[in-house]
Design a protein around this motif. Structure first.
Motif, PDB file in Angstrom:
ATOM      1  N   ALA A 253       0.813  -1.218   0.000  1.00  0.00           N
ATOM      2  CA  ALA A 253       0.000   0.000   0.000  1.00  0.00           C
ATOM      3  C   ALA A 253       0.848   1.270   0.000  1.00  0.00           C
ATOM      4  N   THR A 254       2.015   1.207   0.637  1.00  0.00           N
ATOM      5  CA  THR A 254       2.830   2.414   0.828  1.00  0.00           C
ATOM      6  C   THR A 254       3.943   2.569  -0.207  1.00  0.00           C
ATOM      7  N   GLN A 255       4.313   1.500  -0.894  1.00  0.00           N
ATOM      8  CA  GLN A 255       5.390   1.565  -1.879  1.00  0.00           C
ATOM      9  C   GLN A 255       4.776   1.769  -3.271  1.00  0.00           C
ATOM     10  N   THR A 256       4.709   3.024  -3.682  1.00  0.00           N
ATOM     11  CA  THR A 256       4.002   3.357  -4.922  1.00  0.00           C
ATOM     12  C   THR A 256       4.861   4.110  -5.936  1.00  0.00           C
ATOM     13  N   ASP A 257       6.172   4.105  -5.752  1.00  0.00           N
ATOM     14  CA  ASP A 257       7.036   4.877  -6.653  1.00  0.00           C
ATOM     15  C   ASP A 257       7.049   4.314  -8.065  1.00  0.00           C
ATOM     16  N   ASP A 258       7.243   3.002  -8.193  1.00  0.00           N
ATOM     17  CA  ASP A 258       7.378   2.379  -9.513  1.00  0.00           C
ATOM     18  C   ASP A 258       6.088   1.696  -9.957  1.00  0.00           C
ATOM     19  N   ARG A 259       5.474   0.943  -9.045  1.00  0.00           N
ATOM     20  CA  ARG A 259       4.229   0.245  -9.339  1.00  0.00           C
ATOM     21  C   ARG A 259       3.230   0.527  -8.220  1.00  0.00           C
ATOM     22  N   ILE A 260       1.949   0.473  -8.548  1.00  0.00           N
ATOM     23  CA  ILE A 260       0.901   0.766  -7.575  1.00  0.00           C
ATOM     24  C   ILE A 260       0.012  -0.461  -7.439  1.00  0.00           C
ATOM     25  N   ALA A 261       0.064  -1.088  -6.275  1.00  0.00           N
ATOM     26  CA  ALA A 261      -0.704  -2.309  -6.033  1.00  0.00           C
ATOM     27  C   ALA A 261      -2.181  -1.982  -5.840  1.00  0.00           C
ATOM     28  N   CYS A 262      -3.026  -2.695  -6.573  1.00  0.00           N
ATOM     29  CA  CYS A 262      -4.471  -2.554  -6.443  1.00  0.00           C
ATOM     30  C   CYS A 262      -5.073  -3.902  -6.072  1.00  0.00           C
TER      31      CYS A 262
END
Length: 305
Positions: A253-262
């Motif tokens: 949820a917090t690591q969104t620099d390269d990819r964004i988990a949905c």
């Protein structure tokens, strides 16, 4: 009068047996959102999720905060409430606690939710109110023509803050996971099927379901664009993510620099909801709204004379 009432009851019973359709949620009120606004996709996913859960418009309550998203309140059929800025969660919680048999969905923008409404969000998660909350997250106040919100990126020029925001951007997911949530999901408006699946699970969740819907604001948000989201968002469940693992969920949820988990990032069903913790409601079969009746208070007025 009696025959008319009987006819209405028969019609209602027949309609309840029939499967709901998307057309039941149709409103003749024209949409006023900008072309390309993510609100169109979110509204579609909500309708699809409700239909797939066999819910008719009169079997659900939709509660809207102030903002561009809130203008959907008259663009979908059903029991709808359009409240004041940042205050939709307590109202939605009150509706649900009054009638636990009624699914309740609340909608709020990132501006209202993480600014003046942040206290309500904190206690909504803390109390585990059994409602679904959909965050329309476009990192700005679209209704006030591009004002920065608490989730606007650092050093990002906006109409009302051309030099960027002087405050730190609020770490929304860090805050949320610190509250020990029971349901956290993220969708984005480029994938309606994924949003629909998330919403179905959220509506059926036992407690407070937080759904972060990433959406583009084509008029005022020129950084988290639709293309930007399409290139980075992915279905974490399809890649094997286990939503019962809170540490893995928080990392995604917090690591969104390269990819964004949905997808459904975190869920647990073993925590009682706020209503289930009310000792006074244990072994009570009726809902609060069913217990409302007239009381004769004339003797109290007489005692004041």
């Amino acid at each position: 009068m009696q025959s008319i009432a009987c006819e209405e009851l028969i019609m209602t019973a027949d309609l309840s047996k029939a499967a709901p359709t998307l057309s039941e949620y149709y409103s003749e009120t024209k949409c006023t959102w900008c072309d390309g606004c993510g609100n169109y996709a979110i509204r579609t996913a909500v309708k699809m999720a409700l239909v797939e859960l066999s819910l008719h418009p009169w079997q659900v309550c939709l509660c809207y905060d102030i903002g561009c998203h809130g203008n959907a309140s008259d663009k979908i059929q059903g029991y709808r409430f359009h409240g004041i800025h940042g205050r939709v969660i307590p109202f939605a919680a009150g509706v649900k606690l009054a009638n636990m048999q009624l699914p309740v969905i609340a909608f709020g923008g990132d501006g209202a939710t993480f600014s003046e409404g942040v206290g309500h969000l904190v206690h909504g998660v803390r109390s585990n109110y059994p409602i679904t909350f959909i965050l329309h997250n476009n990192a700005d106040y679209g209704l006030t023509t591009g004002q920065a919100s608490a989730l606007t990126w650092q050093e990002q020029p906006m109409n009302w803050s051309p030099n960027g925001i002087p405050e730190r951007t609020l770490a929304s997911m860090e805050l949320l996971f610190s509250l020990q949530p029971t349901f956290v999901a993220r969708g984005f408006t480029g994938n309606i099927k994924l949003m629909t699946r998330i919403l179905q699970a959220a509506i059926q969740h036992r407690g407070f379901a937080f759904v972060d819907m990433l959406q583009a604001c084509p008029t005022y948000d020129h950084f988290a664009t639709h293309t930007y989201l399409l290139e980075r968002c992915y279905d974490a469940n399809a890649e094997g993510h286990d939503p019962s693992n809170i540490q893995a969920a928080k990392a995604l949820a917090t690591q969104t620099d390269d990819r964004i988990a949905c997808g459904i990032l975190y869920q647990r069903e073993d925590v009682p909801s706020f209503y289930e913790r009310l000792v006074s409601r244990h072994d009570v079969a009726t809902t609060c709204v069913e217990e409302v009746k007239r009381y004769d208070v004339s003797r109290y007025w007489r005692s004041l004379r």
